[in-house]
Design a protein around this motif. Structure first.
Motif, mmCIF file in Angstrom:
data_model
loop_
_atom_site.group_PDB
_atom_site.id
_atom_site.type_symbol
_atom_site.label_atom_id
_atom_site.label_comp_id
_atom_site.label_asym_id
_atom_site.label_seq_id
_atom_site.Cartn_x
_atom_site.Cartn_y
_atom_site.Cartn_z
ATOM 1 N N GLN A 22 -20.790 -56.378 -52.351
ATOM 2 C CA GLN A 22 -19.934 -55.195 -52.487
ATOM 3 C C GLN A 22 -20.588 -54.150 -53.393
ATOM 4 O O GLN A 22 -20.549 -52.955 -53.084
ATOM 5 N N LEU A 23 -21.187 -54.596 -54.489
ATOM 6 C CA LEU A 23 -21.880 -53.660 -55.381
ATOM 7 C C LEU A 23 -23.039 -52.975 -54.661
ATOM 8 O O LEU A 23 -23.259 -51.772 -54.825
ATOM 9 N N GLU A 24 -23.763 -53.747 -53.870
ATOM 10 C CA GLU A 24 -24.876 -53.194 -53.097
ATOM 11 C C GLU A 24 -24.364 -52.122 -52.137
ATOM 12 O O GLU A 24 -24.954 -51.041 -52.016
ATOM 13 N N GLU A 25 -23.252 -52.427 -51.497
ATOM 14 C CA GLU A 25 -22.642 -51.473 -50.560
ATOM 15 C C GLU A 25 -22.182 -50.211 -51.288
ATOM 16 O O GLU A 25 -22.399 -49.095 -50.807
ATOM 17 N N TYR A 26 -21.553 -50.370 -52.442
ATOM 18 C CA TYR A 26 -21.124 -49.210 -53.226
ATOM 19 C C TYR A 26 -22.325 -48.354 -53.632
ATOM 20 O O TYR A 26 -22.268 -47.135 -53.607
ATOM 21 N N GLY A 27 -23.416 -48.997 -54.005
ATOM 22 C CA GLY A 27 -24.629 -48.254 -54.347
ATOM 23 C C GLY A 27 -25.168 -47.510 -53.148
ATOM 24 O O GLY A 27 -25.559 -46.342 -53.242
ATOM 25 N N ASP A 28 -25.162 -48.188 -51.995
ATOM 26 C CA ASP A 28 -25.651 -47.575 -50.759
ATOM 27 C C ASP A 28 -24.825 -46.346 -50.376
ATOM 28 O O ASP A 28 -25.350 -45.374 -49.850
ATOM 29 N N LYS A 29 -23.535 -46.396 -50.658
ATOM 30 C CA LYS A 29 -22.627 -45.285 -50.314
ATOM 31 C C LYS A 29 -22.416 -44.332 -51.485
ATOM 32 O O LYS A 29 -21.582 -43.434 -51.403
ATOM 33 N N ASN A 30 -23.151 -44.561 -52.589
ATOM 34 C CA ASN A 30 -23.049 -43.735 -53.791
ATOM 35 C C ASN A 30 -21.615 -43.705 -54.325
ATOM 36 O O ASN A 30 -21.128 -42.665 -54.764
ATOM 37 N N GLN A 31 -20.951 -44.855 -54.287
ATOM 38 C CA GLN A 31 -19.577 -44.985 -54.787
ATOM 39 C C GLN A 31 -19.614 -45.688 -56.148
ATOM 40 O O GLN A 31 -19.171 -46.824 -56.298
ATOM 41 N N LEU A 32 -20.124 -44.981 -57.127
ATOM 42 C CA LEU A 32 -20.357 -45.602 -58.429
ATOM 43 C C LEU A 32 -19.075 -45.856 -59.213
ATOM 44 O O LEU A 32 -19.024 -46.777 -60.029
ATOM 45 N N SER A 33 -18.022 -45.088 -58.958
ATOM 46 C CA SER A 33 -16.764 -45.369 -59.669
ATOM 47 C C SER A 33 -16.195 -46.705 -59.204
ATOM 48 O O SER A 33 -15.680 -47.484 -60.011
ATOM 49 N N GLU A 34 -16.318 -47.003 -57.906
ATOM 50 C CA GLU A 34 -15.883 -48.304 -57.390
ATOM 51 C C GLU A 34 -16.751 -49.423 -57.957
ATOM 52 O O GLU A 34 -16.264 -50.501 -58.298
ATOM 53 N N ALA A 35 -18.049 -49.155 -58.065
ATOM 54 C CA ALA A 35 -18.965 -50.151 -58.631
ATOM 55 C C ALA A 35 -18.602 -50.435 -60.086
ATOM 56 O O ALA A 35 -18.629 -51.588 -60.525
ATOM 57 N N THR A 36 -18.231 -49.395 -60.819
ATOM 58 C CA THR A 36 -17.839 -49.560 -62.220
ATOM 59 C C THR A 36 -16.623 -50.463 -62.328
ATOM 60 O O THR A 36 -16.560 -51.341 -63.196
ATOM 61 N N GLU A 37 -15.663 -50.285 -61.428
ATOM 62 C CA GLU A 37 -14.458 -51.119 -61.430
ATOM 63 C C GLU A 37 -14.788 -52.581 -61.132
ATOM 64 O O GLU A 37 -14.135 -53.486 -61.642
ATOM 65 N N LEU A 38 -15.793 -52.806 -60.304
ATOM 66 C CA LEU A 38 -16.163 -54.166 -59.898
ATOM 67 C C LEU A 38 -17.077 -54.854 -60.921
ATOM 68 O O LEU A 38 -17.237 -56.074 -60.888
ATOM 69 N N LEU A 39 -17.623 -54.070 -61.846
ATOM 70 C CA LEU A 39 -18.587 -54.604 -62.811
ATOM 71 C C LEU A 39 -18.009 -55.748 -63.648
ATOM 72 O O LEU A 39 -18.652 -56.787 -63.821
ATOM 73 N N VAL A 40 -16.792 -55.601 -64.151
ATOM 74 C CA VAL A 40 -16.184 -56.644 -64.987
ATOM 75 C C VAL A 40 -15.992 -57.920 -64.177
ATOM 76 O O VAL A 40 -16.247 -59.023 -64.668
ATOM 77 N N GLU A 41 -15.588 -57.774 -62.930
ATOM 78 C CA GLU A 41 -15.424 -58.942 -62.059
ATOM 79 C C GLU A 41 -16.763 -59.664 -61.876
ATOM 80 O O GLU A 41 -16.837 -60.888 -61.924
ATOM 81 N N MET A 42 -17.832 -58.888 -61.687
ATOM 82 C CA MET A 42 -19.168 -59.477 -61.532
ATOM 83 C C MET A 42 -19.570 -60.202 -62.808
ATOM 84 O O MET A 42 -20.074 -61.331 -62.770
ATOM 85 N N GLN A 43 -19.318 -59.593 -63.968
ATOM 86 C CA GLN A 43 -19.680 -60.210 -65.244
ATOM 87 C C GLN A 43 -18.912 -61.521 -65.457
ATOM 88 O O GLN A 43 -19.498 -62.525 -65.868
ATOM 89 N N ASN A 44 -17.625 -61.499 -65.162
ATOM 90 C CA ASN A 44 -16.801 -62.706 -65.332
ATOM 91 C C ASN A 44 -17.238 -63.823 -64.395
ATOM 92 O O ASN A 44 -17.357 -64.983 -64.803
ATOM 93 N N GLU A 45 -17.459 -63.481 -63.134
ATOM 94 C CA GLU A 45 -17.871 -64.503 -62.166
ATOM 95 C C GLU A 45 -19.264 -65.032 -62.500
ATOM 96 O O GLU A 45 -19.527 -66.226 -62.371
ATOM 97 N N SER A 46 -20.134 -64.168 -62.954
ATOM 98 C CA SER A 46 -21.477 -64.600 -63.342
ATOM 99 C C SER A 46 -21.400 -65.620 -64.473
ATOM 100 O O SER A 46 -22.109 -66.630 -64.468
ATOM 101 N N GLN A 47 -20.509 -65.380 -65.420
ATOM 102 C CA GLN A 47 -20.344 -66.329 -66.531
ATOM 103 C C GLN A 47 -19.791 -67.663 -66.035
ATOM 104 O O GLN A 47 -20.225 -68.724 -66.482
ATOM 105 N N ARG A 48 -18.862 -67.615 -65.102
ATOM 106 C CA ARG A 48 -18.314 -68.856 -64.516
ATOM 107 C C ARG A 48 -19.425 -69.652 -63.824
ATOM 108 O O ARG A 48 -19.495 -70.877 -63.942
ATOM 109 N N VAL A 49 -20.293 -68.952 -63.099
ATOM 110 C CA VAL A 49 -21.395 -69.601 -62.381
ATOM 111 C C VAL A 49 -22.358 -70.233 -63.380
ATOM 112 O O VAL A 49 -22.762 -71.392 -63.216
#
Length: 119
Positions: free
Chosen positions: A81-108
C-alpha cells in the motif's frame, strides 16, 4: 483474534530448501531480516518526511519483498500500500499508514526473535 504475525508455512517452505534439513537456513534468513528491517523502515520514514515519492516506492518495494520472504504477510501488504501511495504521489495517505507499518514491523521483529530462540 488478530491475524498471525507470520505465515509459518512460508518459513517452513524455506526450511525444506535447507540442504541440511534443519533450521540453519531459517536462522540465517531471520538474522538477515532482523539486521536489515530497521534500515528499510527508516528509509520509508525519511522518504515520507521528505515527500519523496520515488524514494518511498523503492524503499516500500524492497521492504515488501523482504517481509514477504519471511512470511510477514500483513507487513508486506502494508508496504504494498505504501508503494502504491508513493507511485500515485499520495503522501498524506502514506503518512497515515506509517504508524501502522511501524507497529506491524515491531510485531514481526518480536515474533522472529521468539522464533529464533526456538530454532
Amino acid at each position: 483474534m488478530s491475524d498471525p504475525v507470520l505465515n509459518l508455512d512460508k518459513l517452513n517452505a524455506w526450511r525444506q530448501m535447507d540442504p541440511e534439513g534443519g533450521a540453519g537456513f531459517i536462522k540465517k534468513l531471520i538474522t538477515i531480516y532482523l539486521s536489515s528491517a530497521p534500515a528499510f523502515q527508516i528509509r520509508i520514514e525519511h522518504a515520507i518526511q521528505a515527500a519523496d515519492s520515488d524514494a518511498l516506492v523503492r524503499a516500500a518495494h524492497t521492504f515488501k519483498s523482504s517481509a514477504s520472504n519471511i512470511g510477514a504477510e500483513l507487513l508486506a501488504d502494508i508496504c504494498r500500500q505504501l508503494e502504491e501511495y508513493g507511485d500515485k504521489n499520495q503522501l498524506s495517505e502514506a503518512t497515515e499508514l506509517l504508524v501502522e507499518m511501524q507497529n506491524e514491523s515491531q510485531r514481526v521483529i518480536t515474533a522472529l526473535k521468539e522464533l529464533l530462540e526456538e530454532c
